[in-house]
Design an enzyme around this catalytic site. Structure first.
Site, PDB file in Angstrom:
ATOM      1  N   ARG A 121      -9.254  16.096  11.801  1.00  0.00           N
ATOM      2  CA  ARG A 121      -9.810  14.793  11.399  1.00  0.00           C
ATOM      3  C   ARG A 121      -9.367  13.654  12.308  1.00  0.00           C
ATOM      4  O   ARG A 121     -10.038  12.629  12.394  1.00  0.00           O
ATOM      5  CB  ARG A 121      -9.428  14.471   9.953  1.00  0.00           C
ATOM      6  CG  ARG A 121      -7.948  14.402   9.709  1.00  0.00           C
ATOM      7  CD  ARG A 121      -7.614  14.122   8.258  1.00  0.00           C
ATOM      8  NE  ARG A 121      -7.780  12.702   7.943  1.00  0.00           N
ATOM      9  CZ  ARG A 121      -7.697  12.200   6.720  1.00  0.00           C
ATOM     10  NH1 ARG A 121      -7.473  12.999   5.690  1.00  0.00           N
ATOM     11  NH2 ARG A 121      -7.836  10.913   6.510  1.00  0.00           N
TER      12      ARG A 121
ATOM     13  N   HIS B 117      -1.238  11.207  -0.855  1.00  0.00           N
ATOM     14  CA  HIS B 117      -1.016  10.253  -1.947  1.00  0.00           C
ATOM     15  C   HIS B 117      -0.454  10.996  -3.156  1.00  0.00           C
ATOM     16  O   HIS B 117      -0.460  12.223  -3.199  1.00  0.00           O
ATOM     17  CB  HIS B 117      -2.341   9.590  -2.338  1.00  0.00           C
ATOM     18  CG  HIS B 117      -2.932   8.754  -1.255  1.00  0.00           C
ATOM     19  ND1 HIS B 117      -4.185   8.195  -1.335  1.00  0.00           N
ATOM     20  CD2 HIS B 117      -2.443   8.382  -0.044  1.00  0.00           C
ATOM     21  CE1 HIS B 117      -4.434   7.508  -0.245  1.00  0.00           C
ATOM     22  NE2 HIS B 117      -3.401   7.617   0.563  1.00  0.00           N
TER      23      HIS B 117
ATOM     24  N   ASP C 155       1.795   3.282   3.052  1.00  0.00           N
ATOM     25  CA  ASP C 155       0.757   4.311   3.051  1.00  0.00           C
ATOM     26  C   ASP C 155       0.587   4.942   4.427  1.00  0.00           C
ATOM     27  O   ASP C 155       0.644   6.158   4.576  1.00  0.00           O
ATOM     28  CB  ASP C 155      -0.569   3.709   2.589  1.00  0.00           C
ATOM     29  CG  ASP C 155      -1.632   4.787   2.402  1.00  0.00           C
ATOM     30  OD1 ASP C 155      -1.299   5.868   1.865  1.00  0.00           O
ATOM     31  OD2 ASP C 155      -2.783   4.564   2.782  1.00  0.00           O
TER      32      ASP C 155
ATOM     33  N   ASP D  66       0.828  -1.207   0.000  1.00  0.00           N
ATOM     34  CA  ASP D  66       0.000   0.000   0.000  1.00  0.00           C
ATOM     35  C   ASP D  66       0.865   1.261   0.000  1.00  0.00           C
ATOM     36  O   ASP D  66       1.790   1.384   0.803  1.00  0.00           O
ATOM     37  CB  ASP D  66      -0.917  -0.018   1.233  1.00  0.00           C
ATOM     38  CG  ASP D  66      -2.268   0.575   0.933  1.00  0.00           C
ATOM     39  OD1 ASP D  66      -2.325   1.792   0.669  1.00  0.00           O
ATOM     40  OD2 ASP D  66      -3.260  -0.171   0.934  1.00  0.00           O
TER      41      ASP D  66
ATOM     42  N   SER E 211      -6.858   4.087  -1.375  1.00  0.00           N
ATOM     43  CA  SER E 211      -6.961   2.645  -1.113  1.00  0.00           C
ATOM     44  C   SER E 211      -8.352   2.100  -1.399  1.00  0.00           C
ATOM     45  O   SER E 211      -8.502   0.990  -1.908  1.00  0.00           O
ATOM     46  CB  SER E 211      -6.579   2.349   0.340  1.00  0.00           C
ATOM     47  OG  SER E 211      -5.237   2.721   0.553  1.00  0.00           O
TER      48      SER E 211
END
Length: 505
Positions: free
Chosen positions: A183, A458, A399, A11, A61
């Site tokens: 978040r 990303h 990731d 990932d 993802s």
């Protein structure tokens, strides 16, 4: 061909045009480097129209695993909702019409909750603007935004600009920002209810640092070295130091994140269950989500319901009587199960699942190996038995540690993945398995922005595909949707018509 196949998803492991900024290129990864030397490799596109996202949008993802399992390009909610905003058809969606009508007739507040950034992974500011426009077409005057700051899919200090732009957008309307929180608290997905409680108490009870100036509050947070993801609750107050708006029974709540996984916990606390330990109690609300966060939710209305994707790789293998394993740690478990199966929770006949818990640390730079070794140790005995026909394995490290923006940690993450990939592939080769090594999108190959600041997001870089097989010598470039047809060809199983992509052999 009648091969047994492992799909190994690294990932966040992209191909960098600039090795200096890449954790992969700076890491000691002898095993993966040896695969490039000894086996055929090519590259895959994971971004934009290649995976059903808008042009130029980085992959993620959820989207990646959906395309991987579907064997076709799956047009995503982001692209659909963008069109609705662009063509001004959002206000014509019946679920929104009903919500706004209820608010107007009953003199209730409307609360928009969600991630305020244009990262396009969980939400997009254009969708919030579209919803605000729609609320104003209905003449609603009690409309409030509860803004979750990002700093993860976009730069860590971009929140002040997003909040500034939002204020600018609503300045001639009755719409107001009512609260701000990072978040990390509002969008947890790892059952850290103590984090969610801070967001719940903010939007329901008005508990937070009082402020009359949203942008200043974000800038003050930066001065304390607290970036967007981690901004602590800020409640916007009026001239009498009273919160402008909190969520109370009977209000309309519209959660505008389109990605489902990180909207669930706060939605559950607000509308589904009481969490007595955290003193969070569900409220009787008119609750709306932009997409379907969970089939089992009671009294939650959904603007855009997903069509489940049929004839995914898992379903085709079930019909062919094959045994499959899905294996990941907590952070990526929904991806190898729900998303890889096209939005289906229930395992297929012959499918078993192996889950290892992600480490309970505040951020994954503190434990960059995460649970990779546990995954390898769990899978190798299954390969030695030789009974399973297909394995979908995800190593989350590139990731999840890439998202921290900390180069040293990301390097360690890559080195852990290299060691674990070796364990698995050594066992695979010994037991006559073919391994396809890929990534679902890029991340840890770009840890530094051109201005020298950390990159936590990303990328749109291509990702590798390596075909680890004793006989086969060629593999072509492609997109993520081409992987399921490739696996079916290797396994000697007929590709269904619904899979419109093609094998890369």
């Amino acid at each position: 061909m009648n091969k047994k196949v492992i799909l190994m998803i690294l990932d966040g492991w992209g191909k960098s045009p600039d090795p200096k900024v890449s954790a992969i290129d700076n890491a000691n990864v002898p095993f993966i480097n040896s695969l490039y030397k000894n086996y055929p490799s090519a590259q895959l596109r994971t971004d934009g129209l290649n995976v059903g996202l808008p042009e130029g949008q980085m992959g993620n993802s959820e989207v990646g695993h959906m395309n991987l399992g579907a064997g076709r390009i799956v047009y995503q909610d982001l692209a659909k909702i963008n069109l609705a905003v662009a063509h001004k058809t959002l206000a014509k969606e019946q679920v929104l019409i009903d919500a706004f009508t209820y608010a107007k007739e009953n003199n209730k507040k409307v609360h928009f909750l969600g991630l305020v950034s244009d990262g396009g992974v969980h939400s997009h500011t254009s969708h919030l603007r579209g919803l605000i426009d729609a609320s104003q077409e209905y003449g609603l005057d009690q409309v409030y935004v509860h803004a979750f700051t990002d700093g993860r899919d976009v730069d860590p200090k971009s929140g002040a600009k997003y909040i500034h732009d939002l204020q600018d957008y609503i300045k001639d309307t009755p719409v107001k920002i009512a609260s701000i929180v990072g978040r990390y608290y509002a969008m947890d997905r790892d059952k850290r209810w103590e984090r969610v409680k801070l967001a719940y108490d903010l939007v329901v009870n008005g508990v937070g640092t009082p402020s009359t100036n949203p942008v200043s509050s974000v800038l003050e947070s930066y001065e304390k070295d607290v970036t967007d993801e981690f901004i602590e609750p800020v409640v916007i107050v009026d001239e009498n130091a009273k919160p402008l708006a909190t969520i109370v029974e009977g209000d309309v709540v519209i959660f505008f994140n389109f990605r489902t996984d990180r909207g669930r916990e706060l939605t559950e606390a607000l509308s589904q269950h009481d969490f007595h330990e955290q003193n969070m109690h569900k409220l009787n609300l008119y609750y709306v989500t932009l997409t379907n966060y969970d089939e089992t939710y009671q009294n939650v209305k959904v603007v855009y319901n997903k069509d489940n994707i049929t004839e995914t790789l898992g379903e085709v293998l079930e019909k062919a009587g094959k045994k499959q394993i899905r294996i990941a740690e907590t952070e990526k478990y929904p991806h190898v199960t729900f998303f890889f199966s096209g939005g289906r929770e229930i395992p297929f006949e012959g499918e078993s699942r192996i889950l290892r818990n992600s480490p309970k640390v505040a951020t994954y730079d503190l434990q960059p190996e995460m649970s990779a070794y546990e995954l390898a140790d769990a899978l190798v005995p299954e390969l030695n038995k030789g009974e399973v026909d297909f394995v979908c394995l995800n190593f989350a490290n590139g990731d999840m540690v890439g998202h921290t923006g900390i180069m040293e940690a990301a390097i360690k993450a890559c080195e852990a993945v290299d060691a674990c990939a070796k364990k698995v592939i050594d066992a695979a080769l010994a037991n006559d398995y073919t391994t396809i090594v890929i990534a679902d999108h890029g991340n840890c190959e770009t840890m530094i922005n051109p201005d020298g600041s950390p990159n936590t997001a990303h990328t749109t870089n291509p990702v590798p595909i390596i075909l680890v097989d004793k006989q086969l010598k060629n593999i072509q470039d492609g997109v993520l949707g081409d992987i399921a047809p490739t696996i079916l060809e290797l396994m000697g199983v007929q590709q269904p018509n619904a899979m419109t992509c093609h094998s890369l052999l």
